[in-house]
Scaffold this active site. Sequence first.
Site, PDB file in Angstrom:
ATOM      1  N   ARG A 549      19.278  -2.302 -10.145  1.00 57.69           N
ATOM      2  CA  ARG A 549      20.561  -1.427 -11.142  1.00 57.69           C
ATOM      3  C   ARG A 549      21.643  -0.943 -10.045  1.00 57.69           C
ATOM      4  O   ARG A 549      21.366  -0.810  -8.805  1.00 57.69           O
ATOM      5  CB  ARG A 549      19.306  -0.770 -11.582  1.00 57.69           C
ATOM      6  CG  ARG A 549      18.377  -1.480 -11.939  1.00 57.69           C
ATOM      7  CD  ARG A 549      18.126  -0.040 -13.084  1.00 57.69           C
ATOM      8  NE  ARG A 549      17.349   1.321 -12.753  1.00 57.69           N
ATOM      9  CZ  ARG A 549      17.596   1.697 -13.343  1.00 57.69           C
ATOM     10  NH1 ARG A 549      18.071   1.844 -14.694  1.00 57.69           N
ATOM     11  NH2 ARG A 549      16.709   3.034 -12.651  1.00 57.69           N
ATOM     12  N   SER A 613      12.509  -0.665  -2.541  1.00 59.36           N
ATOM     13  CA  SER A 613      11.096  -1.040  -2.695  1.00 59.36           C
ATOM     14  C   SER A 613      10.300  -1.401  -2.183  1.00 59.36           C
ATOM     15  O   SER A 613       9.037  -2.080  -2.653  1.00 59.36           O
ATOM     16  CB  SER A 613      11.603  -0.226  -4.452  1.00 59.36           C
ATOM     17  OG  SER A 613      11.652  -0.099  -4.670  1.00 59.36           O
ATOM     18  N   ASP A 666      11.552   3.948  -3.686  1.00 57.49           N
ATOM     19  CA  ASP A 666      10.885   4.095  -4.763  1.00 57.49           C
ATOM     20  C   ASP A 666      10.656   5.299  -5.423  1.00 57.49           C
ATOM     21  O   ASP A 666      10.533   6.031  -6.080  1.00 57.49           O
ATOM     22  CB  ASP A 666      11.129   2.943  -5.771  1.00 57.49           C
ATOM     23  CG  ASP A 666       9.564   1.884  -5.982  1.00 57.49           C
ATOM     24  OD1 ASP A 666       9.274   2.504  -3.868  1.00 57.49           O
ATOM     25  OD2 ASP A 666       9.605   1.159  -5.790  1.00 57.49           O
TER      26      ASP A 666
HETATM   27  C1  GLC Z   1       5.177  -1.955  -3.241  1.00 54.72           C
HETATM   28  C2  GLC Z   1       6.148  -1.515  -2.167  1.00 54.72           C
HETATM   29  C3  GLC Z   1       6.314  -0.573  -1.735  1.00 54.72           C
HETATM   30  C4  GLC Z   1       6.844   0.008  -3.330  1.00 54.72           C
HETATM   31  C5  GLC Z   1       6.289  -0.462  -3.755  1.00 54.72           C
HETATM   32  C6  GLC Z   1       6.346  -0.051  -5.950  1.00 54.72           C
HETATM   33  O1  GLC Z   1       4.179  -2.237  -3.232  1.00 54.72           O
HETATM   34  O2  GLC Z   1       5.543  -2.186  -0.850  1.00 54.72           O
HETATM   35  O3  GLC Z   1       7.687   0.103  -0.929  1.00 54.72           O
HETATM   36  O4  GLC Z   1       7.000   1.664  -3.316  1.00 54.72           O
HETATM   37  O5  GLC Z   1       5.400  -1.721  -4.169  1.00 54.72           O
HETATM   38  O6  GLC Z   1       7.454  -0.396  -5.662  1.00 54.72           O
END
Ligand code: GLC
Length: 898
Positions: A549, A613, A666
């Site tokens: 996004r 993330s 995230d």
């Molecule tokens: C996975 C990633 C982490 C992220 C999570 C949620 O666990 O390793 O960094 O926060 O997914 O998206």
Amino acid sequence: MQTHIQKGPHSQLLHQLRSSLLSLCSDSHLICIYNFFQVDRFLHKMRLNDEQLNDISARFQAEMKKGLSAESNAAAAVKMLPTHVRSTPDGTEKGQFLALDLGGSKFKVLQIKVREDQGIRKGGVEIEEKTYPIPNEVLNGRGTELFDHVSESLKDFMHEKNINPKKKHPLAFTFSFPCEQPTLDQGFLLEWTKDFSVRGLQGKDVVDSLRQAIKRTGGMDMEILAMVNDTVATMMTCGFDDKNCEVGVIIGSGTNACYMEQLNHVDLVEGDEGQMCVSTEWGALGDDGTLDDYITEFDREVDACSINPGKQIFEKMVSGMYLGELVRLVVLKMAKLGLLFDGRVTNALRTKGTITTAHVAAMEEYKNCLGHTREILESLNLSPSADDCIAVQHISTIVSFRSSNLVAAGLAAILTRIQKNQKATAFVTAVCVRYPKRLHKVVRRLLPECHVRFVLSESGSSKGAALVSAVAQRLASRKRQVDETLNSFKLSWEQLQLVKARMRAALQAGLKTDGPSEVKMLPSFVYRTPDGSEHGKYLALDLGGTNFRAMLVNFKKGLQQNTKLYHKIYKIPLEIMQGTGEELFDYLAQCVGDFLDYMGMKNTRLPAGFTFSFPCEQTALDTATLLSWTKGFKATNCEGHDVVDMLREAIKRRDFDLDIVALVNDTVGTLMSCAYEDPQCQVALIAGTGSNVCYMEEGGNGQHSDADFSKMCINTEWGGLGDDGTLDDIMTSDDTEVDQNSINPGKQRFEKLTSGMYLGEIVRRVLLNLTIRGLLFKGYVSEALKTPGIFETKYLSQIESGSNRLFSVAILIKVFIVLCGAGMAAVVDKIRENRGLDRLNITVGVDGTLYKLHPHFSRILQETTRALAPQCDVTFLPSEEGSGKGAALIAALAKHMQ
Ligand code: GLC
Ligand code: BG6
Ligand code: GLC
């Protein structure tokens, strides 16, 4: 000619005929016609035309609605009782059943064998039955006496048929009275109808009373599988021969109809998918005065002399128990008025019950009806003339035609409902025990566009009860097996406490150790949450799920509500997710370029925050080395590289510029955007494709305790818990298989027990296994079910929201949520102890498809967290604009600090 006149319902037609006959006939004919019209006039209120029938039908429809709705059911005359029979038979039913049929004019005990190798559709059913008379004193005695009589008859039957009393036998129970059924094998008697008035059973579970009686009698071992109304049993019996059969009608000593209703219209039963058979108990139509303008003085008298005055008004106009009596009362009145038998009345004619329904039927027989009428009248010590016979015969026809017309009106109402439900012309089969031809004719007139077939039920309703039991037996055994499978996923309270303790230890270890640890506890270099002073325009980029996004955010000082957002979503194709790193970042740069073009801002060099993330080792806000891919990503040449650099390079290759000031996880982005609204927010949870938590850690507790800060947001990467084997004891074989078949076997074990990406896979595997074992979907394994990854998170939520037959799978979802709660309890307890508090009040920001779409996620999460961390009051705050806005906020914070 005579027959024709009798059956014609329109008085207009009669009128014409009368005039033409008058000009043709002899004197004796004239007298006969005169009598005929006299009867017609006398009973004009019983002769219902189509307009009146449509009116009655509409009234019944309104009553049905009233009975189905939870609000008005208590006050409704027509009870619309749910039966818990959800489908008509499918032909796979088998087994051997004993059955009891109580409530019609005969009480019967039966043995019904559905042969194993044939199934009932192919005719492999054997029925043996015996009728046991019920003495009058039992009919009017105590409940225990009635059921003792029933169970002794059962014992006698077993003895006579050489049925092994030592074996356990499944038993089906047809009980033809209105009962409230919370389940298929319970029935609380609402009221006696017809000629039963046994004491001490009203409001009681009759199945239980039967069970007790069987115990008292002794020497039998019975499992009562199902109790059904006779209408339901009749519908089931015929449902075997005709799959369209959706209605059952009984016009016997009593009258009633049942039909298949959409479950979402049946307020009294939870769930809204599929159908359920509803026993209307239409016999009670009119008990609240609905039919008053159609009721004659004879109906009133029949009612007043019955054992249940004021009750079952429609039934008393229609069913066998009352038709003979109605005819008698009319004949008596006409005789008293001098219109019959020259005014002579005998004692027999004055006595209740001397004209029966069997008499009415005999008087209507096509052959020799007048002969029968004469015999019947003579048996009442009357000396009828030929005209008297014609007149009485006509009375009996009018009474019985009114009965079938009223049933037709009731049926028309039911058929209209079925048609509306199916939003198409329904093909419906109705089953009934009396006058199918007549009914067909009238129903066709009332509802010309409805295709309905009438079948006369031959083997009665007992066979149907056995079928319901067969279905119940099959379903019960299936349910047992499904439950056993699903229960293996359940976690005990002790196990949850262990998970919490392990998470707690892992959080601590991750903060302290220098070397690798399963829960990484990554510093984010975000030292505080926003305070509302942030302002200006920022670009936010967000990569982490299946979408990328890009968005533009405009913060205005002190105006949390007015942050303007423009955004665009770009889907990331699988080949990009799992191609080379350069391709991935080129694709991202291309999307950013497109977005800036779209916004007309390509040359403004906006400050940007990048939500990424995945676990990254950061040494500053804008440097981030990817430690390992998680979830569905595995682009090459990225792990061990600085992803901020990789994005900058890719943007440079595309000849534009961007000031990337911050990279955030995230969870961190979510924390920022939720804290922007609620300063109490110090923790954030992502429950989506992946699963992770971040929180504000105190300085001095972290590995960066030497750094100069009082607080820092730590990205726990809790999904790694268990990677060293600590969760092996709670993993089922399905969990292990899902892990082994993932792109990162052995990694992110806790994530694989708590996030949408893996939950879908577990659900699919469990469904697949249950289907292969023949316990679901009739054993049919579809291609889709064989396809890994087919269950997206959003579909899982639907499993819970529409309580359909996948409902039991909801246990799996609950286990995931509960585990999330155990992890969360560890985090909030740690924060509480960090701060040296007895009680902690804290808000957790939450985002992710699993959380947002699952109807009970927040409730279950909250309950579990509260139970496992009783000293913390945790409020969960759903994130509104996602983590992207959080990244922009961090960019704003960073700019501010510069
Ligand atoms: C996975 C990633 C982490 C992220 C999570 C949620 O666990 O390793 O960094 O926060 O997914 O998206
Ligand atoms: C029979 C059923 O076929 O019809 C009974 O087996 C049902 O259960 C009966 O009650 C209805 O007719 P009657 O005249 O016996 O009430
Ligand atoms: C009575 C009963 C009903 C039954 C019907 C036909 O109306 O209340 O339950 O179905 O008789 O036997």
